[in-house]
Design a protein around this motif. Sequence first.
Motif, PDB file in Angstrom:
ATOM      1  N   ALA A 222      -8.339 -12.972  -7.792  1.00 25.07           N
ATOM      2  CA  ALA A 222      -8.033 -11.678  -8.391  1.00 25.07           C
ATOM      3  C   ALA A 222      -7.021 -11.861  -9.519  1.00 25.07           C
ATOM      4  CB  ALA A 222      -7.474 -10.733  -7.335  1.00 25.07           C
ATOM      5  N   PRO A 223      -7.127 -11.081 -10.590  1.00 22.73           N
ATOM      6  CA  PRO A 223      -6.178 -11.217 -11.702  1.00 22.73           C
ATOM      7  C   PRO A 223      -4.772 -10.819 -11.248  1.00 22.73           C
ATOM      8  CG  PRO A 223      -7.521  -9.244 -11.968  1.00 22.73           C
ATOM      9  CD  PRO A 223      -8.107 -10.003 -10.826  1.00 22.73           C
TER      10      PRO A 223
ATOM     11  N   LYS B  89      -8.524 -13.934  -2.854  1.00 17.64           N
ATOM     12  CA  LYS B  89      -9.387 -15.034  -3.280  1.00 17.64           C
ATOM     13  C   LYS B  89     -10.710 -14.962  -2.526  1.00 17.64           C
ATOM     14  CE  LYS B  89      -5.487 -18.220  -4.018  1.00 17.64           C
ATOM     15  NZ  LYS B  89      -4.916 -19.539  -3.634  1.00 17.64           N
ATOM     16  N   ILE B  90     -11.792 -15.342  -3.197  1.00 17.89           N
ATOM     17  CA  ILE B  90     -13.096 -15.414  -2.551  1.00 17.89           C
ATOM     18  C   ILE B  90     -13.727 -16.773  -2.853  1.00 17.89           C
ATOM     19  CG2 ILE B  90     -13.548 -12.924  -2.543  1.00 17.89           C
ATOM     20  CD1 ILE B  90     -15.199 -13.291  -5.073  1.00 17.89           C
ATOM     21  N   ALA B  91     -14.726 -17.136  -2.063  1.00 18.78           N
ATOM     22  CA  ALA B  91     -15.377 -18.442  -2.222  1.00 18.78           C
ATOM     23  C   ALA B  91     -16.242 -18.476  -3.470  1.00 18.78           C
ATOM     24  CB  ALA B  91     -16.228 -18.744  -0.988  1.00 18.78           C
TER      25      ALA B  91
ATOM     26  N   GLN C 224     -11.086  -6.674  -8.093  1.00 22.89           N
ATOM     27  CA  GLN C 224     -11.623  -7.533  -9.141  1.00 22.89           C
ATOM     28  C   GLN C 224     -11.309  -9.006  -8.889  1.00 22.89           C
ATOM     29  OE1 GLN C 224      -9.953  -5.542 -12.730  1.00 22.89           O
ATOM     30  NE2 GLN C 224     -12.092  -5.074 -13.218  1.00 22.89           N
ATOM     31  N   TYR C 225     -12.201  -9.867  -9.410  1.00 23.12           N
ATOM     32  CA  TYR C 225     -12.054 -11.313  -9.255  1.00 23.12           C
ATOM     33  C   TYR C 225     -12.548 -11.995 -10.522  1.00 23.12           C
ATOM     34  CZ  TYR C 225     -12.073  -9.680  -4.434  1.00 23.12           C
ATOM     35  OH  TYR C 225     -11.818  -8.977  -3.282  1.00 23.12           O
ATOM     36  N   ARG C 226     -11.866 -13.074 -10.909  1.00 20.13           N
ATOM     37  CA  ARG C 226     -12.343 -13.866 -12.039  1.00 20.13           C
ATOM     38  C   ARG C 226     -13.597 -14.618 -11.596  1.00 20.13           C
ATOM     39  NH1 ARG C 226      -6.446 -15.424 -12.867  1.00 20.13           N
ATOM     40  NH2 ARG C 226      -6.997 -17.271 -11.652  1.00 20.13           N
ATOM     41  N   PRO C 227     -14.634 -14.661 -12.403  1.00 17.57           N
ATOM     42  CA  PRO C 227     -15.897 -15.261 -11.964  1.00 17.57           C
ATOM     43  C   PRO C 227     -15.835 -16.774 -11.764  1.00 17.57           C
ATOM     44  CG  PRO C 227     -16.011 -14.641 -14.276  1.00 17.57           C
ATOM     45  CD  PRO C 227     -14.746 -14.048 -13.751  1.00 17.57           C
TER      46      PRO C 227
END
Length: 357
Positions: free
Chosen positions: A310-311, A317-319, A302-305
Amino acid sequence: MSVKYEPVIWNTNKYLYDFILLIVVTLYIYAFLRLGADTQDLTRPHDNSVLRMQAFGTCAFFMLTFILCIGPLARIDSRFLPLLYNRRHFGVMTCLVATVHVSYVLGWYYAFSPTDPYVAVLGSNVDYTQWIGFPFEIFGIFALLVLLVLATTSHDFWLNFLTPPVWKSIHMLIYFAYASVVLHITLGYLQSNKDPTFAALTAASAFTVCVLHLIAGRKEHNKDKQADLHATDSDWIVVGKLGEIENYKALTVTLPQGDRVAVFRYDGKLSAVTNACAHQNGPLGEGRMLDGCITCPWHGFQYRPADGIAPPPYTEKIATYHLRLEQDTIYVNKHANTPGTYVRPLAFEESAKEVAS
């Protein structure tokens, strides 16, 4: 996920997945042992160990076939995604079934050999110039070694230790293992078994794997062709219309440089992140928002938008990407931000109908 690389707590879905898998394997073995004797050549010596050997061997082949079908099926139709979530469990069980098959082979053919069985299986026939009587065992050994490596490295510790590119490259050996199993069966079992049923099933299985991958590849190729349509000197690329994105889901667009961006709609806002999950490059745009986070459809990362982080306590982390909205047309800036960069979500006014839905 497991932050400290400890065994992940099993949940109901994992128990159900493995329970169903175990039941199916058990039923297959039972049915083969009950019905397989009718297909044997009665003019040749026969033993129940041979039947068990064939039961576990054919079961491992069909399991491996199904494993290779899960990926393209999930890309073609998202309803197959639940099969993908715990596919690694499927692979480990396939390795166990294949190992039992090998144990029966060694126990039946080399139990009374004065030579070590592992030496005997490799040294008893080394004539690779013949078709009938080709030392097909070598293909089975290679496939088993690949399955053992993949089962051993299936835990996320190895994914992190080896790095995702290396780990993924190693696990792509599954295709070479499958080709070896097909050769192992064709040059071995099918030459001694005169019943055409399994030959037809083997051919149909290999054909199905190839066709599904071609269909999924064609679908992905069509997505990549979007880059030609979006080629422009501007930094801003058309994503699509606002109404094309379902709430808590995404619309994916391919940028001119070949990267894919997933634009998520949620709570009257839009956010854009790379389509590639940091875990195994899973397609985030085919996932959805759960508990306020973008959730990868492959393994649930999961990732925060807004910032692509990620929480806690996770650290992936993603771009992220900047967006703009003109009337109802969404544009994305083709230049990616550094992974973990916060980008203020693009707010828009939802209609009463959209809110109600």
